[in-house]
Design a protein around this motif. Structure first.
Motif, PDB file in Angstrom:
ATOM      1  N   GLN A 310       0.846  -1.181   0.000  1.00  0.00           N
ATOM      2  CA  GLN A 310       0.000   0.000   0.000  1.00  0.00           C
ATOM      3  C   GLN A 310       0.887   1.238   0.000  1.00  0.00           C
ATOM      4  OE1 GLN A 310      -2.848   0.011   3.179  1.00  0.00           O
ATOM      5  NE2 GLN A 310      -3.804   1.946   2.562  1.00  0.00           N
ATOM      6  N   ASP A 315      -5.195   5.589   0.532  1.00  0.00           N
ATOM      7  CA  ASP A 315      -6.143   4.510   0.775  1.00  0.00           C
ATOM      8  C   ASP A 315      -6.198   3.590  -0.434  1.00  0.00           C
ATOM      9  OD1 ASP A 315      -6.877   5.504   3.277  1.00  0.00           O
ATOM     10  OD2 ASP A 315      -8.412   6.818   2.397  1.00  0.00           O
ATOM     11  N   ILE A 316      -6.426   2.300  -0.179  1.00  0.00           N
ATOM     12  CA  ILE A 316      -6.639   1.345  -1.257  1.00  0.00           C
ATOM     13  C   ILE A 316      -8.023   1.608  -1.851  1.00  0.00           C
ATOM     14  CG2 ILE A 316      -6.938  -1.073  -1.854  1.00  0.00           C
ATOM     15  CD1 ILE A 316      -4.122  -0.608  -1.228  1.00  0.00           C
ATOM     16  N   THR A 362       0.728  -6.719   0.688  1.00  0.00           N
ATOM     17  CA  THR A 362      -0.196  -5.668   1.116  1.00  0.00           C
ATOM     18  C   THR A 362      -0.925  -6.053   2.400  1.00  0.00           C
ATOM     19  OG1 THR A 362      -2.010  -6.612  -0.192  1.00  0.00           O
ATOM     20  CG2 THR A 362      -0.615  -4.949  -1.271  1.00  0.00           C
ATOM     21  N   LEU A 391      -1.623   1.781  -4.513  1.00  0.00           N
ATOM     22  CA  LEU A 391      -0.581   0.760  -4.409  1.00  0.00           C
ATOM     23  C   LEU A 391       0.738   1.271  -4.977  1.00  0.00           C
ATOM     24  CD1 LEU A 391      -2.688  -2.257  -5.739  1.00  0.00           C
ATOM     25  CD2 LEU A 391      -2.070  -1.843  -3.345  1.00  0.00           C
TER      26      LEU A 391
END
Length: 407
Positions: A310, A315-316, A362, A391
């Motif tokens: 990440q 934020d993902i 991750t 990412l």
């Protein structure tokens, strides 16, 4: 089950009148207009009407083709060096937006044309992009070559009027028999076949997922190298970085890079019994080691990899999948996956794009719908597409499986 990515294509951009159906060295350039040109004083170009003695290099490429990018850099330098003597026209299926983004990152004097119907590409019978046709002042095709072979020495030979050796990859005529190439039918419970190169068949692999008769228990390859077979059998997705040659084996025996050594290509088919379905690839490993002239052994070694993680402070953005079935496909333009894990995204796609294996760390488990858009197929372009998902990757060392070739 894998699916094909369907890309939106623009309208026909190379218009023709009377023309040959197949072009080769010595052919007159067809009576056609090249249109949808960017980065040029004209939007369309009628090469046959030009009254100059320039050599025109028609390079077939794409922003989605990673080897094509440095080749375009070389062509741009040569055109600058031989200003007024050569003009490069790079023909791809890229739309205006992708071409504009390419030129923003790489300002160039090369003209960029779009041909989504692959008109000239097909008339030249080319097998892959990264190849060029060269037209002289008399509007004759004098060479069809791999673009990476074009250099100062070749340009000097052209200007002297010397002949250029053919190096382009040309499609073979495909043969369709309508029958199973290995004679396998619904009554066959298990079989293994290995044969040499067969003319008229494409180099490809085939799985039988969602197939009523052979579902998940058969796999087939046509005209592929020893290295490609072993990598598939052992699940090695990275090229070279997880492959080692002992002193008894040369890389040329494992991979035929110029695609000319037909003796180095094989056709293989394996069908296992229904109760052996889960051992399909283990049995394939055994059959290949028993029947191929090159053997392999599997080892674990500490090697350099990329770690998928990440991106700090982000934020993902991927969402958990609610789809029933899993599917994925990718090209130089990006990845399109439904109900896939980040581990598979890293292993199947990112490892294919980078020079090193990519390992997911991750910490995200489960299945997701993942889609990326790569504007230019290079490290920066792929990293930018990952960043939009929250990412990134970084280099590290990890213990990984490695196949060792030996005799």
């Amino acid at each position: 089950m894998k699916k094909m990515i369907v890309c939106f294509l623009m309208h026909l951009v190379i218009q023709s009148n009377a023309q040959e159906t197949l072009l080769k060295v010595g052919s007159s350039f067809p009576n056609m207009m090249i249109t949808h040109i960017s980065n040029a004083p004209v939007k369309e170009f009628y090469l046959n009407k030009e009254k100059d003695n320039k050599y025109y290099i028609l390079n077939f490429w794409g922003t989605w083709c990673s080897p094509c990018i440095p080749e375009m850099d070389t062509l741009a330098k040569l055109q600058k060096q031989y200003v007024g003597k050569i003009q490069v026209i790079a023909i791809s299926d890229d739309n205006e937006e992708r071409k504009a983004k390419y030129l923003k990152n790489k300002p160039s004097s090369i003209w960029l044309a779009t041909d989504t119907n692959y008109t000239l590409y097909n008339m030249l019978n080319l097998a892959f992009v990264g190849q060029s046709a060269i037209i002289n002042g008399n509007k004759k095709i004098v060479a069809v070559v791999r673009t990476d072979s074009i250099n100062q020495q070749m340009i000097d030979k052209l200007l002297r009027g010397d002949s250029i050796s053919m190096s382009a990859g040309i499609k073979e005529a495909m043969i369709k028999t309508g029958e199973d190439e290995f004679g396998v039918d619904s009554l066959t419970t298990h079989s293994f076949s290995i044969r040499g190169y067969k003319k008229g068949l494409p180099g490809m692999g085939k799985t039988y997922l969602d197939h009523g008769t052979y579902n998940g228990r058969r796999i087939t390859w046509f005209n592929v190298s020893i290295g490609s077979l072993y990598r598939a059998a052992y699940g090695i997705k990275s090229f070279q970085k997880q492959e080692v040659y002992d002193s008894s084996v040369s890389e040329k025996e494992v991979y035929d890079r110029d695609r000319k050594n037909k003796a180095a290509s094989y056709c293989v088919d394996l069908l296992v019994k229904p109760e052996q379905k889960d051992s399909l690839y283990t049995l394939l490993q055994q059959y290949l080691n028993k029947n191929l002239p090159i053997k392999v052994r599997l080892e674990k070694r500490l090697i350099e990899v990329y770690i998928l993680k990440q991106k700090q402070g982000m934020d993902i953005t991927i969402k958990p999948s609610v789809a029933e079935k899993s599917s994925y496909a990718f090209s130089g333009r990006g990845y399109d996956g439904i109900k896939v894990s980040l581990a598979d995204f890293a292993d199947n796609y990112l490892t294919n794009e980078f020079e090193l294996p990519v390992v997911d760390e991750t910490g995200f488990t489960g299945y997701y719908d993942i889609k990326t858009n790569v504007e230019q197929r290079n490290m920066a372009g792929i990293l930018n597409s990952l960043e939009k998902l929250g990412l990134t990757v970084e280099k590290a060392k990890r213990e990984m499986p490695v196949i060792v070739y030996y005799k």
